[in-house]
Write a protein that holds these residues in place. Structure first.
Motif, mmCIF file in Angstrom:
data_model
loop_
_atom_site.group_PDB
_atom_site.id
_atom_site.type_symbol
_atom_site.label_atom_id
_atom_site.label_comp_id
_atom_site.label_asym_id
_atom_site.label_seq_id
_atom_site.Cartn_x
_atom_site.Cartn_y
_atom_site.Cartn_z
ATOM 1 N N ALA A 141 38.495 -56.105 -33.200
ATOM 2 C CA ALA A 141 37.584 -55.213 -32.486
ATOM 3 C C ALA A 141 37.751 -55.401 -30.987
ATOM 4 C CB ALA A 141 36.143 -55.506 -32.888
ATOM 5 N N GLY A 142 37.906 -56.672 -30.592
ATOM 6 C CA GLY A 142 38.035 -56.950 -29.175
ATOM 7 C C GLY A 142 39.282 -56.324 -28.578
ATOM 8 N N SER A 143 40.375 -56.307 -29.377
ATOM 9 C CA SER A 143 41.599 -55.762 -28.825
ATOM 10 C C SER A 143 41.527 -54.231 -28.748
ATOM 11 C CB SER A 143 42.794 -56.182 -29.672
ATOM 12 O OG SER A 143 42.637 -55.664 -30.971
ATOM 13 N N ASN A 144 40.713 -53.641 -29.604
ATOM 14 C CA ASN A 144 40.588 -52.191 -29.532
ATOM 15 C C ASN A 144 39.612 -51.779 -28.441
ATOM 16 O OD1 ASN A 144 42.301 -51.928 -31.639
ATOM 17 N ND2 ASN A 144 40.685 -51.917 -33.193
ATOM 18 N N GLY A 145 38.422 -52.320 -28.516
ATOM 19 C CA GLY A 145 37.393 -51.931 -27.563
ATOM 20 C C GLY A 145 37.521 -52.710 -26.272
ATOM 21 N N PRO A 146 36.884 -52.253 -25.234
ATOM 22 C CA PRO A 146 36.894 -52.999 -23.980
ATOM 23 C C PRO A 146 36.076 -54.270 -24.118
ATOM 24 C CG PRO A 146 35.402 -51.115 -23.826
ATOM 25 C CD PRO A 146 36.081 -51.012 -25.149
ATOM 26 N N ALA A 147 36.391 -55.267 -23.291
ATOM 27 C CA ALA A 147 35.644 -56.514 -23.332
ATOM 28 C C ALA A 147 34.193 -56.234 -22.954
ATOM 29 C CB ALA A 147 36.252 -57.516 -22.353
ATOM 30 N N GLY A 148 33.298 -56.936 -23.579
ATOM 31 C CA GLY A 148 31.898 -56.707 -23.263
ATOM 32 C C GLY A 148 31.181 -55.995 -24.385
ATOM 33 N N THR A 149 31.940 -55.385 -25.298
ATOM 34 C CA THR A 149 31.316 -54.823 -26.487
ATOM 35 C C THR A 149 30.776 -55.973 -27.315
ATOM 36 O OG1 THR A 149 33.374 -54.918 -27.664
ATOM 37 C CG2 THR A 149 32.868 -52.849 -26.539
ATOM 38 N N PRO A 150 29.844 -55.717 -28.219
ATOM 39 C CA PRO A 150 29.264 -56.803 -28.999
ATOM 40 C C PRO A 150 30.319 -57.646 -29.704
ATOM 41 C CG PRO A 150 28.022 -54.782 -29.329
ATOM 42 C CD PRO A 150 29.170 -54.441 -28.440
ATOM 43 N N ALA A 151 31.321 -56.981 -30.290
ATOM 44 C CA ALA A 151 32.342 -57.736 -31.008
ATOM 45 C C ALA A 151 33.081 -58.663 -30.060
ATOM 46 C CB ALA A 151 33.317 -56.788 -31.683
ATOM 47 N N GLY A 152 33.431 -58.154 -28.886
ATOM 48 C CA GLY A 152 34.121 -58.969 -27.902
ATOM 49 C C GLY A 152 33.264 -60.149 -27.481
ATOM 50 N N ALA A 153 31.972 -59.899 -27.312
ATOM 51 C CA ALA A 153 31.070 -60.967 -26.908
ATOM 52 C C ALA A 153 31.017 -62.054 -27.964
ATOM 53 C CB ALA A 153 29.681 -60.403 -26.662
ATOM 54 N N ALA A 154 31.019 -61.623 -29.247
ATOM 55 C CA ALA A 154 30.979 -62.606 -30.326
ATOM 56 C C ALA A 154 32.214 -63.491 -30.275
ATOM 57 C CB ALA A 154 30.886 -61.899 -31.666
ATOM 58 N N ALA A 155 33.378 -62.874 -30.054
ATOM 59 C CA ALA A 155 34.619 -63.649 -29.999
ATOM 60 C C ALA A 155 34.572 -64.624 -28.831
ATOM 61 C CB ALA A 155 35.810 -62.710 -29.849
ATOM 62 N N LEU A 156 33.980 -64.176 -27.737
ATOM 63 C CA LEU A 156 33.916 -65.014 -26.556
ATOM 64 C C LEU A 156 33.013 -66.218 -26.791
ATOM 65 C CD1 LEU A 156 35.366 -64.255 -23.935
ATOM 66 C CD2 LEU A 156 33.118 -63.763 -22.967
ATOM 67 N N ALA A 157 31.898 -65.953 -27.474
ATOM 68 C CA ALA A 157 30.941 -67.033 -27.691
ATOM 69 C C ALA A 157 31.563 -68.149 -28.518
ATOM 70 C CB ALA A 157 29.701 -66.494 -28.381
ATOM 71 N N SER A 158 32.436 -67.767 -29.446
ATOM 72 C CA SER A 158 33.030 -68.803 -30.291
ATOM 73 C C SER A 158 34.322 -69.339 -29.680
ATOM 74 C CB SER A 158 33.315 -68.235 -31.669
ATOM 75 O OG SER A 158 34.335 -67.270 -31.555
ATOM 76 N N SER A 159 34.553 -69.054 -28.418
ATOM 77 C CA SER A 159 35.812 -69.519 -27.837
ATOM 78 C C SER A 159 35.788 -71.042 -27.735
ATOM 79 C CB SER A 159 36.015 -68.892 -26.457
ATOM 80 O OG SER A 159 35.178 -69.518 -25.530
ATOM 81 N N PRO A 160 36.857 -71.652 -28.152
ATOM 82 C CA PRO A 160 36.870 -73.113 -28.289
ATOM 83 C C PRO A 160 37.124 -73.822 -26.974
ATOM 84 C CG PRO A 160 38.925 -72.173 -29.031
ATOM 85 C CD PRO A 160 38.107 -71.035 -28.524
ATOM 86 N N VAL A 161 36.092 -74.016 -26.200
ATOM 87 C CA VAL A 161 36.243 -74.605 -24.870
ATOM 88 C C VAL A 161 36.826 -76.010 -24.959
ATOM 89 C CG1 VAL A 161 35.064 -75.220 -22.750
ATOM 90 C CG2 VAL A 161 34.258 -73.294 -24.119
ATOM 91 N N ALA A 162 36.241 -76.809 -25.872
ATOM 92 C CA ALA A 162 36.687 -78.202 -25.966
ATOM 93 C C ALA A 162 38.156 -78.269 -26.342
ATOM 94 C CB ALA A 162 35.847 -78.940 -27.000
ATOM 95 N N LEU A 163 38.561 -77.345 -27.225
ATOM 96 C CA LEU A 163 39.957 -77.329 -27.658
ATOM 97 C C LEU A 163 40.869 -77.032 -26.476
ATOM 98 C CD1 LEU A 163 41.382 -77.852 -30.212
ATOM 99 C CD2 LEU A 163 41.045 -75.500 -30.903
ATOM 100 N N TYR A 164 40.442 -76.050 -25.670
ATOM 101 C CA TYR A 164 41.230 -75.722 -24.481
ATOM 102 C C TYR A 164 41.323 -76.926 -23.547
ATOM 103 C CZ TYR A 164 41.519 -70.698 -25.409
ATOM 104 O OH TYR A 164 41.817 -69.504 -25.945
ATOM 105 N N VAL A 165 40.194 -77.584 -23.363
ATOM 106 C CA VAL A 165 40.192 -78.763 -22.486
ATOM 107 C C VAL A 165 41.147 -79.821 -23.039
ATOM 108 C CG1 VAL A 165 38.784 -80.651 -21.593
ATOM 109 C CG2 VAL A 165 37.870 -78.331 -21.639
ATOM 110 N N GLY A 166 41.073 -80.018 -24.376
ATOM 111 C CA GLY A 166 41.953 -81.006 -24.991
ATOM 112 C C GLY A 166 43.409 -80.679 -24.767
ATOM 113 N N ILE A 167 43.768 -79.403 -24.985
ATOM 114 C CA ILE A 167 45.167 -79.010 -24.802
ATOM 115 C C ILE A 167 45.585 -79.199 -23.351
ATOM 116 C CG2 ILE A 167 46.760 -77.066 -24.859
ATOM 117 C CD1 ILE A 167 45.232 -75.992 -27.237
ATOM 118 N N ALA A 168 44.692 -78.801 -22.430
ATOM 119 C CA ALA A 168 45.039 -78.922 -21.009
ATOM 120 C C ALA A 168 45.234 -80.381 -20.627
ATOM 121 C CB ALA A 168 43.950 -78.282 -20.159
#
Lengths: 523, 531
Positions: B474-501
């Motif tokens: 849904a996020g790739s179809n619709g613009p960011a900020g739609t509910p679906a996009g927001a849901a994907a953002l909320a579950s974004s794995p911050v700690a994982l990104y930090v770990g990889i970095a």
């Protein structure tokens, strides 16, 4: 004096700094401009090396030493002498031209392409300046990664195969090099009590002859793959044909020289004993390379493949000159490394121009282009003649000096090598005839446009250098000669003086020889 | 009989870890219904790990090497450095777990408690001066790991992995204990220093150290026991299955931390207690190292599953590290330490990227699923490239210097053939590491197949994955900020990104500036093990 500045380090790391800037930029134009400016700046900063050069000095100049991994005796030790200076400058000279070529031709993931190119430049500059063996190895291996991606991402249809082959062949060679480097450091400790990988420290230790043989071959295999010396050459045609033009130019122009440079810089002075002993082996392999490369080039239908095989032949000459162990031979080889970088780099660029227009490189698809692309034809002819060694152009000086040196060492080798020059003229002129002469009978070719301004700007500095080196070879030779003579003095002192006895008498000073050449050309 | 004075100071890091582990467990029970409070658990674990690290460094810098329990445990520089390596792996492990473990289980409290207990056991290994303490520490962390490997209860493979690891691990413990018994039988002590003295005394008296048959059998059994934990060929059979079946966050943690812990005790044991019979075990270890490197790399060549590939690669890396022990010098010991230090960064980084792809809805990550990653996620692909080249040992990344140190230590003692096998193996390994980069950079992304496998209702993870895929689509179809996009953002794995970095940063910085770390390690080791 400028000498208080860490000039070499600035040159080496300027491209890395530039690539970091690129990371932050957006927009094709901005990216291209910044990359080009960075490479031009690198070239400009490298010019003082040439103009502030202390003439007649055989040792290292612009030296910098910093501890890097002190507990293992690894230091950041960079400096250039007459042997590395030409290659160092060649690198900074070719890079802006290559980036200018990529101006309109690379569209896919331009940012990554440019970053890789600049990282590659740093790695190559580091290879030619490093005097610590570990530092050298780090740069030597680090250069693989950008080139691997350049071939694999922006290359032709069989790019993945070619990229893997390139990486794995070279990495296999380097594995032995690494083991040998570690062994050298350990041997240094056995003799002096401290680990050191510094080339100048390693000069001081006396290695037993049997140890030298093993280490010599470990080094030799790594460099032989890189050069490439027959029979380790099979990765080269694949890599060249599949690489994007920019990659081919850098690969042929500079990366291959890391191998021949490695022989001169490390193999000869560190292992003089086996060097002298195995001269016949390397001379024979070099001659096989010259003849085989030339004959196979003659059989090619693809211009790029033809140029690739011509590299095998030309680098055969360089190896032959190095293993003549004569002052002129080795000096000629160093000069010829520079020449080959310029002329073969130029040929790959020219093939690239044509490919961008027609998307084919098959000789049979062309003919009669002279009529519609006269500027292109003229530049191509000059470049081909430079590559074939026409007097007055750079290639002649290099090959002539190499053959003189070889002649002094062994007449048979020289005669066989000379055959290669004839073959080179044959295939290059044959290719020229196929593409430019004859009737313009392929309708697809009728609309081809001659070189545009950007393309002429790319080729002009190269053509200029063909003439500068061809007419005034002393500009470089008088920097190369003292270092080469010092190197050979070391080889002769250390090694068994067998091949050299009668050679001493016949030896002509390289500078004198070059003067003869100039008068010969002028007449 | 006098009671021993109880000095807990030298085990301060372990005390912190155990207390934190138990608190996490209690806290989880107390707040079991509040999911927002559960988010605190990983951060408590992180704080405990950092606290333990600070305590370990402080102890390591104390003069006079504080000892405890009648000189059975010491907090010296050597123990400190190994603790730091384990703790780095643990910190990265927690970062990996934070975003992924909630998908496979709701028992977060037990997860972090077990992790902290495992770390407590592992950090003791470096400071153990007595074979009994080594055994206790080995058991403490092994038991915790058996459970962690089987933590994904919805996944049969996880249970199978746990059982396999447990059974073979129990065997290994038996071997180890038998080895301890035989060494005790031949020297009448379990203290490392006393064993060394006794054997040296016997060697100078009789020309051979101890009753050779009993002693050598003991040493062999100890090698087998350690070999299981480190995963050396031929004691590696459990590794691919356990690594593949375990939750990826656990695999990443244990691949680096278990190795560090086991090597910590192994190196101290062999260098401190058995120098008298070094001629024998050097050869045994050299042969094992050669076999391990070669078979590990050859097997890795044939793997499709990325976790299995990394499992075999981890076997090969155990072989490289083992090369450092062969000469039996403190130089070699510091090389091993540096190796494990680097390995923690690059290997956990690689597992973190695998975890990232699992999260993105790609089931059981196969090599082919890396296809075109550079186009889909350029930053992720670039970091994976860094880890792969570093694991292959290409300069200027950290993996190169890790191998360089180990090989030069072996070369310094004259093990030329072993070094040659080592460098040849580096080339073999380049094949499969490069293959990942080929997939990421040179292949086009494969269009995701329509879901032929329906999400099992019982599997939370499958549901979460289906959700993520839907949100991503849904996020790739619709613009960011739609509910679906927001849901994907909320579950974004911050700690994982930090770990990889963090892992990528470590891999690059250690490669460019190895002297700093190597010096620190060498000094710590030098003081303890002597020249």
């Amino acid at each position: 004096m400028l000498l208080s500045l860490p000039l070499l380090s600035i040159i080496i790391f300027l491209p890395v700094a530039g690539s970091l800037v690129l990371l932050l930029l957006r927009g094709q134009r901005a990216l291209k401009s910044v990359a080009l400016v960075v490479s031009l700046l690198t070239f400009l900063v490298s010019l003082p090396l040439f103009f502030l050069w202390q003439a007649g000095e055989s040792g290292f100049q612009f030296e910098e030493v910093w501890p890097w991994v002190p507990q293992l005796g690894i230091s950041y030790h960079v400096a250039v002498d007459g042997i590395s200076l030409p290659l160092f400058l060649l690198t900074t000279f070719l890079m802006p031209l290559t980036l200018l070529f990529s101006w309109d031709t690379v569209k896919l993931q331009l940012k990554t392409y440019l970053i890789l190119m600049l990282l590659l430049e740093t790695a190559m500059l580091g290879v030619f300046a490093a005097l610590d063996l570990v530092l050298f190895f780090v740069f030597f291996e680090a250069s693989l990664i950008p080139m691997y991606f350049l071939i694999g991402r922006w290359g032709g249809p069989r790019r993945v195969y070619a990229a893997l082959k390139f990486f794995l062949y070279t990495a296999t060679g380097s594995a032995f090099l690494l083991a040998a480097i570690i062994a050298l450091g350990v041997l240094h400790r056995a003799e002096t009590g401290v680990l050191s990988f510094d080339l100048l420290d390693l000069y001081a230790i006396g290695l037993p002859a049997n140890v030298q043989v093993w280490l010599f071959f470990a080094f030799a295999i790594a460099f032989a793959v890189k050069v490439p010396i027959f029979p380790f050459h099979t990765w080269l045609p694949d890599a060249h044909v599949e690489a994007p033009t920019g990659g081919s130019v850098i690969l042929a122009g500079i990366l291959l020289k890391m191998g021949t440079y490695g022989y001169v810089r490390f193999s000869l002075p560190l292992f003089p004993d086996p060097t002298v002993r195995f001269v016949p082996l390397f001379a024979v392999l070099a001659i096989i390379g010259i003849l085989y490369g030339g004959l196979v080039a003659l059989a090619q239908k693809d211009v790029k493949r033809l140029v690739a095989y011509s590299s095998v032949a030309h680098l055969g000459f360089v190896v032959l000159g190095i293993f003549s162990l004569q002052p002129q031979g080795v000096s000629g080889s160093v000069l010829q490394m520079l020449n080959h970088g310029l002329s073969t780099g130029g040929l790959f660029l020219l093939v690239g121009f044509l490919y961008e227009r027609r998307h084919t490189r098959m000789l049979d698809d062309f003919g009669g282009l002279w009529k519609i692309m006269p500027i292109y034809a003229a530049i191509f002819l000059i470049t081909a003649l430079s590559s074939a060694g026409l007097p007055g152009l750079n290639g002649f000086v290099g090959e002539f000096t190499i053959l003189t040196g070889t002649m002094v060492a062994n007449v048979t080798y020289a005669v066989l090598g000379t055959l290669g020059i004839i073959i080179a003229a044959w295939y290059l002129l044959w290719a020229f005839r196929k593409v430019f002469q004859g009737p313009l009978n392929n309708p697809a070719n009728t609309g081809l446009k001659d070189l545009n301004l950007r393309e002429v700007v790319i080729m002009a500095p190269l053509v200029l250098m063909f003439f500068v080196i061809g007419l005034f070879p002393n500009l470089f030779l008088d920097k190369i000669n003292p270092s080469v003579e010092a190197l050979l003095t070391r080889v002769n002192q250390q090694g068994q003086v067998q091949a050299m006895s009668e050679a001493e008498h016949a030896a002509v000073d390289g500078a004198v020889l070059a003067d003869d050449l100039v008068s010969l050309v002028a007449r | 009989m006098t009671l021993p004075t109880l000095n807990l100071l030298p085990i301060l890091p372990q005390v912190i870890l155990v207390v934190a582990g138990l608190s996490v467990l209690l806290l989880d029970a107390a707040i079991s219904h509040s999911s927002t409070s559960k988010r605190l658990l990983p951060w408590i674990a992180l704080v405990a790990l950092v606290g333990a690290g600070v305590a370990a460094v402080w102890l390591g810098m104390q003069p006079g090497e504080p000892m405890a329990f009648q000189e059975m445990v010491v907090a010296d520089g050597y123990a400190m450095v190994f603790s730091i390596v384990v703790l780095i792996a643990a910190v990265l492990g927690v970062l990996l777990a934070r975003d992924t473990v909630p998908q496979i289980s709701d028992q977060l409290g037990s997860y972090y408690a077990l992790l902290l207990l495992a770390v407590a056991g592992m950090t003791i290994m470096g400071g153990a001066l007595d074979l009994i303490v080594v055994f206790l520490a080995l058991e403490i962390f092994s038991l915790a790991l058996y459970i962690l490997v089987g933590f994904n209860r919805a996944e049969p493979r996880s249970a199978e992995a746990s059982l396999k690891y447990f059974l073979l691990g129990a065997f290994a413990s038996g071997f180890f204990l038998y080895g301890v018994a035989l060494v005790y039988g031949s020297t009448a002590t379990t203290k490392l220093a006393a064993i060394g003295q006794t054997l040296a005394g016997q060697a100078s008296a009789t020309g051979i150290g101890g009753d050779p048959l009993v002693l050598y059998a003991g040493i062999a059994l100890l090698i087998i026991g350690f070999g299981f934990k480190i995963a050396i060929v031929p004691f590696h059979m459990w590794t691919p299955d356990a690594y593949q079946g375990a939750p990826t966050a656990v695999t990443g943690f244990m691949s680096a931390a278990t190795k560090a812990a086991a090597f910590a005790a192994l190196v101290r044991l062999f260098v401190a207690a058995f120098p008298a019979s070094q001629d024998v075990w050097s050869w045994a270890l050299a042969i094992l190292a050669a076999l391990t490197m070669t078979l590990g790399n050859l097997a890795a060549l044939r793997q499709q599953s990325l976790k299995r590939m990394l499992a075999y690669s981890s076997i090969a890396h155990a072989g490289y590290a083992l090369v450092g022990l062969v000469p039996g010098t403190s130089e070699g010991a510091s090389a091993i330490l540096f190796y494990l230090f680097v390995y923690a960064f690059m290997n956990l980084g690689a597992f973190a990227v695998v975890l990232m792809l699992e999260r993105l809805g790609e089931d059981d990550v196969l090599q082919g699923e890396f296809a075109g990653l550079a186009q889909r996620q350029p930053a992720l692909a670039a970091t994976m490239g860094v880890f792969m080249f570093s694991l292959a040992g290409v300069p200027p990344l950290a993996g190169f210097f890790a191998k360089f140190f180990v090989f030069s230590a072996a070369m310094a003692d004259g093990w030329v053939w072993l070094v040659v096998i080592g460098v040849v193996n580096s080339v073999i390994s380049a094949f499969y590491y490069l293959y990942i980069t080929v997939q990421m950079y040179f292949r086009e992304p494969v269009e995701p197949e329509p879901m032929h496998r329906l999400p099992e209702p019982s599997s939370r993870r499958a549901r979460a994955r289906a959700h993520a895929t839907a949100a991503g689509a849904a996020g790739s179809n619709g613009p960011a900020g739609t509910p679906a996009g927001a849901a994907a953002l909320a579950s974004s794995p911050v700690a994982l990104y930090v770990g990889i970095a963090l892992a990528a940063l470590g891999t690059i910085l250690i490669g460019i500036w190895p002297a700093l770390w190597a010096d620190w390690i060498a000094q710590a080791v030098q003081r303890v093990l002597g020249s």
